[in-house]
Write an enzyme that holds these catalytic residues in place. Structure first.
Site, PDB file in Angstrom:
ATOM      1  N   THR A 249     -11.322  -9.507  22.350  1.00  0.00           N
ATOM      2  CA  THR A 249     -10.820  -8.370  23.130  1.00  0.00           C
ATOM      3  C   THR A 249     -11.234  -8.456  24.600  1.00  0.00           C
ATOM      4  OG1 THR A 249     -11.224  -7.132  21.125  1.00  0.00           O
ATOM      5  CG2 THR A 249     -10.536  -5.862  23.024  1.00  0.00           C
TER       6      THR A 249
ATOM      7  N   CYS B  21      17.598   0.457  20.754  1.00  0.00           N
ATOM      8  CA  CYS B  21      18.008   1.865  20.902  1.00  0.00           C
ATOM      9  C   CYS B  21      19.296   2.182  20.145  1.00  0.00           C
ATOM     10  CB  CYS B  21      18.164   2.216  22.379  1.00  0.00           C
ATOM     11  SG  CYS B  21      16.640   1.983  23.307  1.00  0.00           S
TER      12      CYS B  21
ATOM     13  N   TYR C  11     -12.486  -9.419  13.992  1.00  0.00           N
ATOM     14  CA  TYR C  11     -13.142  -8.108  14.131  1.00  0.00           C
ATOM     15  C   TYR C  11     -13.907  -7.775  12.844  1.00  0.00           C
ATOM     16  CZ  TYR C  11      -9.805  -7.886  17.935  1.00  0.00           C
ATOM     17  OH  TYR C  11      -9.064  -8.185  19.034  1.00  0.00           O
TER      18      TYR C  11
ATOM     19  N   TRP D 136       0.826  -1.210   0.000  1.00  0.00           N
ATOM     20  CA  TRP D 136       0.000   0.000   0.000  1.00  0.00           C
ATOM     21  C   TRP D 136       0.863   1.264   0.000  1.00  0.00           C
ATOM     22  CZ3 TRP D 136      -0.166  -4.000   3.423  1.00  0.00           C
ATOM     23  CH2 TRP D 136       0.496  -3.835   4.650  1.00  0.00           C
TER      24      TRP D 136
ATOM     25  N   GLN E  97      -5.166  -4.015  14.938  1.00  0.00           N
ATOM     26  CA  GLN E  97      -5.132  -5.316  15.630  1.00  0.00           C
ATOM     27  C   GLN E  97      -4.381  -6.405  14.861  1.00  0.00           C
ATOM     28  OE1 GLN E  97      -6.801  -5.098  18.520  1.00  0.00           O
ATOM     29  NE2 GLN E  97      -8.324  -3.533  18.155  1.00  0.00           N
ATOM     30  N   THR E  98      -3.758  -6.097  13.745  1.00  0.00           N
ATOM     31  CA  THR E  98      -3.097  -7.161  12.976  1.00  0.00           C
ATOM     32  C   THR E  98      -1.714  -6.697  12.499  1.00  0.00           C
ATOM     33  OG1 THR E  98      -5.320  -7.674  12.178  1.00  0.00           O
ATOM     34  CG2 THR E  98      -3.539  -8.848  11.149  1.00  0.00           C
TER      35      THR E  98
ATOM     36  N   CYS F  38      11.516   0.782  17.992  1.00  0.00           N
ATOM     37  CA  CYS F  38      11.019   1.029  19.354  1.00  0.00           C
ATOM     38  C   CYS F  38       9.843   0.083  19.591  1.00  0.00           C
ATOM     39  CB  CYS F  38      10.598   2.498  19.481  1.00  0.00           C
ATOM     40  SG  CYS F  38      10.429   3.030  21.190  1.00  0.00           S
TER      41      CYS F  38
ATOM     42  N   GLU G 109      -5.046   0.533   6.389  1.00  0.00           N
ATOM     43  CA  GLU G 109      -5.111   1.020   7.773  1.00  0.00           C
ATOM     44  C   GLU G 109      -6.180   0.286   8.578  1.00  0.00           C
ATOM     45  OE1 GLU G 109      -3.140   2.759   9.509  1.00  0.00           O
ATOM     46  OE2 GLU G 109      -1.831   3.439   7.899  1.00  0.00           O
TER      47      GLU G 109
ATOM     48  N   TYR H  11      -7.520   8.254  14.456  1.00  0.00           N
ATOM     49  CA  TYR H  11      -6.244   7.731  13.963  1.00  0.00           C
ATOM     50  C   TYR H  11      -6.323   7.429  12.461  1.00  0.00           C
ATOM     51  CZ  TYR H  11      -2.776   4.611  12.320  1.00  0.00           C
ATOM     52  OH  TYR H  11      -1.825   4.060  11.503  1.00  0.00           O
TER      53      TYR H  11
ATOM     54  N   ASP I 173      -1.323   6.271  16.834  1.00  0.00           N
ATOM     55  CA  ASP I 173      -1.784   4.928  17.221  1.00  0.00           C
ATOM     56  C   ASP I 173      -0.909   4.433  18.380  1.00  0.00           C
ATOM     57  OD1 ASP I 173       0.629   4.363  16.046  1.00  0.00           O
ATOM     58  OD2 ASP I 173      -0.131   2.768  14.737  1.00  0.00           O
TER      59      ASP I 173
HETATM   60  S1  SF4 Z   1      16.066   5.441  21.878  1.00  0.00           S
HETATM   61 FE1  SF4 Z   1      15.153   3.488  22.343  1.00  0.00          FE
HETATM   62  S2  SF4 Z   1      13.444   3.925  23.690  1.00  0.00           S
HETATM   63 FE2  SF4 Z   1      14.058   5.858  22.736  1.00  0.00          FE
HETATM   64  S3  SF4 Z   1      12.722   6.044  20.963  1.00  0.00           S
HETATM   65 FE3  SF4 Z   1      14.594   5.074  20.276  1.00  0.00          FE
HETATM   66  S4  SF4 Z   1      14.215   2.878  20.430  1.00  0.00           S
HETATM   67 FE4  SF4 Z   1      12.624   3.928  21.615  1.00  0.00          FE
END
Ligand code: SF4
Length: 345
Positions: free
Chosen positions: A300, A201, A84, A26, A44-45, A193, A39, A122, A140
């Site tokens: 859910t 990180c 759903y 998409w 949920q998927t 993240c 979207e 959203y 989201d």
């Molecule tokens: S540094 Fe780590 S905790 Fe901070 S936004 Fe990036 S991945 Fe997330």
């Protein structure tokens, strides 16, 4: 929230996204219809699970007009396994409104998008920004997590007020390329993240400004209110075989999996004797009642604990409450929810 920290996000995030954006069906052609369908499916998927569904859906229903006029059974079949199912029903309702009121084109307006069935803030934000380049945020769960961590915020992200506040704060820092920015935030939340396990990180373009990372509290954020415990419902399910067909029936119009096909069932755990009694009431004469299998399905707010009986029959007296279907028909024509599919041999 600290607006200064948010101001520092767009530049490194966009630079990272331009280099690392995943190729998604998409994304290759972000026309409004594709963005909308993807979207809704992605709620949920996971992305990987959605890809084949998306391809199949747009091959079968290539535009809003075909979605508005699709046969309900076919629509449910296309959605089978995604769960759903009201999402699919709302897609069709919204497509009909778009045909009647917007000349078959999704409106390029956030508020008007929000007014369509199944489209909340959203999804409206995502479609408006990605497909129409309108400057609105799309917040989201992924975005809530990333922003909460960058700001080191321990506010409860299940609180709608916190979400609305974050939308306002993001609105103030949206760059020109809002389409890429919103997708970049979602992408960072999906691949760097991440929600389960430690965030990556070391690879994150925001690690130099991220307060959670600096303080080493990544895993304490985001803070979510504990969900209410699911309600457990016990079911006895009947897999009734007559010649080479099995019995299915429609669920009621209300409640979980409303109006979907189901295997016949009772909302309590029956003894073998009660099972015999029940099938007799249905006019079914059993040849054999085989050992049971158990399965669990989690919705859910409800958890189904199912016990299934396999029943072979040679006689179904005037039985009109069931539809008798072959395995091929079940495979190709009828949408049977996963909760029941997992009981079939
Ligand atoms: S540094 Fe780590 S905790 Fe901070 S936004 Fe990036 S991945 Fe997330």
């Amino acid at each position: 929230m600290n607006q200064n920290s948010l101001n520092q996000i767009p530049q490194p995030l966009l630079a990272w996204y331009y280099q690392n954006a995943r190729t998604l069906p998409w994304r290759d052609n972000p026309m409004p219809y594709y963005v909308w369908i993807s979207e809704i499916m992605l709620q949920q998927t996971r992305v990987e699970a959605v890809k084949p569904y998306f391809q199949r859906f747009i091959e079968s229903l290539p535009d809003i007009q075909s979605l508005a006029t699709v046969d309900d059974e076919k629509l449910m079949k296309l959605w089978e396994g995604l769960g759903y199912y009201n999402r699919a029903r709302n897609l069709k309702k919204a497509a009909q409104i778009v045909m009647e009121q917007y000349n078959g084109e999704l409106p390029a307006d956030y508020e008007e998008l929000c007014s369509l069935p199944g489209i909340g803030p959203y999804t409206a934000g995502a479609v408006a920004s990605i497909a129409f380049h309108i400057s609105v945020p799309a917040v989201d769960g992924n975005v809530l997590r990333v922003i909460s961590r960058v700001l080191g915020s321990k506010q409860n992200i299940s609180d709608l007020k916190v979400k609305r506040e974050m939308e306002q704060q993001l609105l103030a820092v949206l760059p020109d390329d809002v389409s890429s920015f919103n997708q970049a935030l979602m992408e960072l939340g999906a691949v760097i993240c991440i929600p389960n396990g430690a965030p990556k990180c070391a690879e994150c373009p925001l690690n130099h400004i991220c307060i959670a990372h600096k303080k080493g509290i990544e895993l304490e954020i985001p803070v979510k209110l504990k969900k209410k415990a699911s309600k457990v419902e016990s079911l006895t399910v009947f897999i009734v075989k007559y010649q080479d067909k099995i019995a299915i029936q429609k669920r009621t119009q209300k409640g979980v999996l409303n109006d979907m096909w189901q295997l016949p069932n009772c909302s309590e755990i029956l003894s073998t004797k009660q099972v015999e009694q029940q099938i007799k009431e249905w006019g079914i004469v059993p040849l054999s009642i085989r050992s049971k299998t158990k399965a669990k399905h989690i919705f859910t707010h409800i958890e189904w604990h199912m016990t299934a009986y396999f029943i072979e029959t040679y006689q179904v007296d005037n039985n009109t409450q069931f539809e008798w279907v072959s395995v091929e028909e079940l495979e190709n024509e009828y949408a049977l929810p996963t909760a029941f599919k997992k009981l079939l041999p």
